[in-house]
Design a protein around this motif. Structure first.
Motif, PDB file in Angstrom:
ATOM      1  N   LYS B 356      -0.800   7.674  -0.896  1.00 27.92           N
ATOM      2  CA  LYS B 356      -1.701   8.426  -1.752  1.00 27.92           C
ATOM      3  C   LYS B 356      -2.914   8.914  -0.953  1.00 27.92           C
ATOM      4  O   LYS B 356      -3.363  10.042  -1.110  1.00 27.92           O
ATOM      5  N   ALA B 357      -3.413   8.035  -0.066  1.00 27.93           N
ATOM      6  CA  ALA B 357      -4.601   8.381   0.717  1.00 27.93           C
ATOM      7  C   ALA B 357      -4.218   9.126   1.996  1.00 27.93           C
ATOM      8  O   ALA B 357      -5.084   9.477   2.803  1.00 27.93           O
ATOM      9  N   TRP B 396      -9.268  -2.737  -0.761  1.00 28.82           N
ATOM     10  CA  TRP B 396      -9.110  -1.338  -0.348  1.00 28.82           C
ATOM     11  C   TRP B 396     -10.478  -0.650  -0.279  1.00 28.82           C
ATOM     12  O   TRP B 396     -10.742   0.135   0.633  1.00 28.82           O
ATOM     13  N   GLU B 397     -11.346  -0.978  -1.270  1.00 32.85           N
ATOM     14  CA  GLU B 397     -12.678  -0.345  -1.296  1.00 32.85           C
ATOM     15  C   GLU B 397     -13.632  -0.986  -0.304  1.00 32.85           C
ATOM     16  O   GLU B 397     -14.786  -0.557  -0.177  1.00 32.85           O
TER      17      GLU B 397
END
Lengths: 95, 476
Positions: B356-357, B396-397
């Motif tokens: 997605k990223a 992830w963040e």
């Protein structure tokens, strides 16, 4: 084996050498002399001889993988007929 | 009529040496035009090539990795043709005695495994680049790429579908990047594929006439080009036409192939041994020294992943898609001692987030150690699968380490049964209608109550425990 006039002209064309009929004829004679020599040598029995890639039994010297060259494109391009943005310019080629 | 497709691939891999194959110029990508082209690369009169040891070593490494024969003495030849981005008028390549002959590669298409044999792999130099944008009706030439070392890897015509061809190209791409001889960057042209494609009536042993699709620089284009070409050849033959041997180009915009040159116009390359270069000798000590640098190969690692971590053959193949992915999986699996669960997370949640990223595994914001720690917390019951996904988002963040995120966000699965009983009390009190429905035999009402309890606990309750306690309470 001997070469025809057409063979000679074809080889000349592949090598981008412009020759006229007289030159082609002269060259044909010279090349066929070489082929005659090869034909003579081929009469020798070489069944137990492996082909050589070079006349002497020596091997390639290798260099280490390091960058040793510097940018000299200005000097090289000073003698080029046409240059733009660092590119060599040549007549348009599209295949 | 039923047709069979026959495909063989020729792959040009750019070797990841620092300098060129016959000169000390840099091979770095993206430099200003002609700033990395030395006197040898631009073929000034009187210059001589000196072979790069690193390029030969990479070829040896490849030969060992595919179980090929290494020709102890191999020879460079001149392949003559005229083109402005080839300043010498010939390319130095290997014809009669290439450095690598034979070998094989295992491919996997879905659940099926196949072995594809290789014909040969030879060293050669790359040409420069022609830029056909308009320079006052002229063509611009950049010779930075001229002399970059290539290993041309030729397969036997053993593939029978575009899917097999793609699987082979992918396996080869994995291998050359795995052993570190090529950076594998297809956009920059480090891995370019030519596909020889022909069709024949099923059951016929002799090959049909082939056409060669040149310079495919993505796996998707490879698949599309072969599919188009096969359809075109079958249609041509069924319409009573015949296939002429030719070289074709793939147009990705129109998704079709078109003729570049036919056999009649094919080049006559007049190969002969290059008198500027002596034969190359590979001695046994050198070969053994290179062998010692070979780490575990993908195929061996797949077998080990299956036996050591209990993952399926398919999962093992996916996880060894690249060295970086395999290392990531193994670090995570070791950190949590849960191979199967680690495989599921790497191939599931992590891959989805990376896709997605548009990130590569090497750029993953979540480290393998962190993922391992997360899985440990699932295993010890601290986290449910659902809570683990929230912790994963935190990782992830960049919100910190696993335990800190669990603490800070209050994501710990409820272990205090007193707290759960309180929530159940409240839910039962607030939903008398559902309780009534359940008692009158509507099982669906039970699920609604479970949902309410989970919601009230903000997802922290253990679902199994909720089921058990709720049942016990309702049956009283």
């Amino acid at each position: 084996m001997s070469l025809s006039q057409d063979d000679v002209k074809r080889i000349a064309r592949l090598a981008r050498i412009e020759i006229d009929d007289a030159q082609a004829q002269a060259t044909q004679g010279q090349l066929n002399t070489i082929f005659d020599l090869i034909a003579t040598m081929q009469a020798v029995n070489t069944d137990n001889v492996s082909p050589m890639a070079h006349a002497q039994e020596v091997y390639q010297r290798l260099r280490d993988d390091v960058v040793t060259e510097t940018d000299r494109h200005a000097a090289f391009q000073a003698v080029a007929p046409a240059v733009e943005n660092g590119l060599y310019l040549v007549p348009k080629v599209i295949e | 009529m039923k047709w069979e497709t026959v495909i063989g691939l020729e792959v040009h891999t750019q070797l990841a040496t620092r300098s060129k194959i016959f000169s000390g110029s840099s091979t770095a990508f993206g430099a200003a035009p002609n700033t990395q082209a030395s006197a040898v690369d631009i073929a000034l009169p009187g210059v001589l090539p000196v072979l790069n040891r690193g390029a030969v070593e990479y070829a040896i490494k490849f030969g060992l990795a595919i179980g090929a024969t290494l020709n102890r003495v191999n020879v460079f030849d001149r392949k003559s043709y005229f083109y402005p981005d080839l300043p010498k008028g010939y390319q130095i390549s290997q014809l009669a005695k290439p450095i690598v002959e034979g070998g094989a590669l295992k491919i996997q298409v879905g659940e099926t495994e196949r072995i594809i044999h290789l014909t040969r792999a030879h060293l050669e130099e790359d040409a420069g680049k022609s830029l056909h944008e308009d320079f006052h009706g002229m063509t611009g030439i950049d010779l930075n790429r001229a002399g970059t070392p290539l290993l041309e890897i030729v397969s036997e015509p053993e593939m029978r579908s575009s899917a097999e061809a793609v699987a082979y190209a992918r396996a080869l791409h994995t291998l050359v990047t795995w052993i570190g001889i090529c950076d594998g960057n297809m956009q920059e042209g480090s891995f370019r594929v030519d596909a020889n494609v022909s069709v024949r009536p099923a059951g016929q042993t002799e090959f049909g006439t082939r056409r060669e699709i040149k310079n495919l620089n993505s796996f998707r284009f490879l698949q599309q080009a072969i599919d188009y070409e096969v359809r075109w050849q079958i249609e041509t033959l069924e319409d009573g036409g015949r296939i002429e041997q030719a070289t074709v180009l793939f147009d990705p915009d129109k998704v079709e192939t078109r003729m570049m040159r036919s056999k009649e116009e094919a080049h006559d390359y007049r190969y002969f041994p290059d008198p500027d270069l002596l034969p190359i000798k590979l001695d046994e000590d050198w070969i053994e020294a290179v062998r010692a640098t070979l780490t575990e190969l993908p195929v061996a690692m797949q077998a080990r992943f299956q036996s050591e971590y209990g993952v399926s053959a398919y999962d093992a193949a996916v996880l060894t898609g690249s060295r970086a992915l395999a290392d990531y999986f193994e670090t995570a699996a070791k950190a949590c001692d849960q191979g199967k669960l680690a495989a599921n997370w790497v191939m599931g949640e992590l891959s989805a987030a990376l896709n997605k990223a548009e990130l590569d595994i090497a750029q993953s914001p979540v480290s393998a150690a962190q993922l391992g720690a997360l899985i440990t917390r699932i295993q010890d019951g601290t986290l449910s699968g659902k809570l683990a996904k929230q912790v994963f988002e935190g990782l992830w963040e960049g919100a910190g380490e696993v335990d800190a995120i669990i603490e800070a966000r209050g994501l710990k699965q409820m272990s205090d049964s007193g707290e759960l009983e309180k929530i159940i009390d409240a839910v039962l009190a607030a939903n008398p209608k559902s309780v009534e429905e359940f008692r009158s035999g509507k099982d669906k009402a039970f699920n609604a109550l479970v949902g309410q309890v989970m919601k009230a606990s903000k997802g922290r309750a253990n679902p199994a425990q909720v089921n058990e306690r709720l049942k016990a309470r309702l049956h009283n």
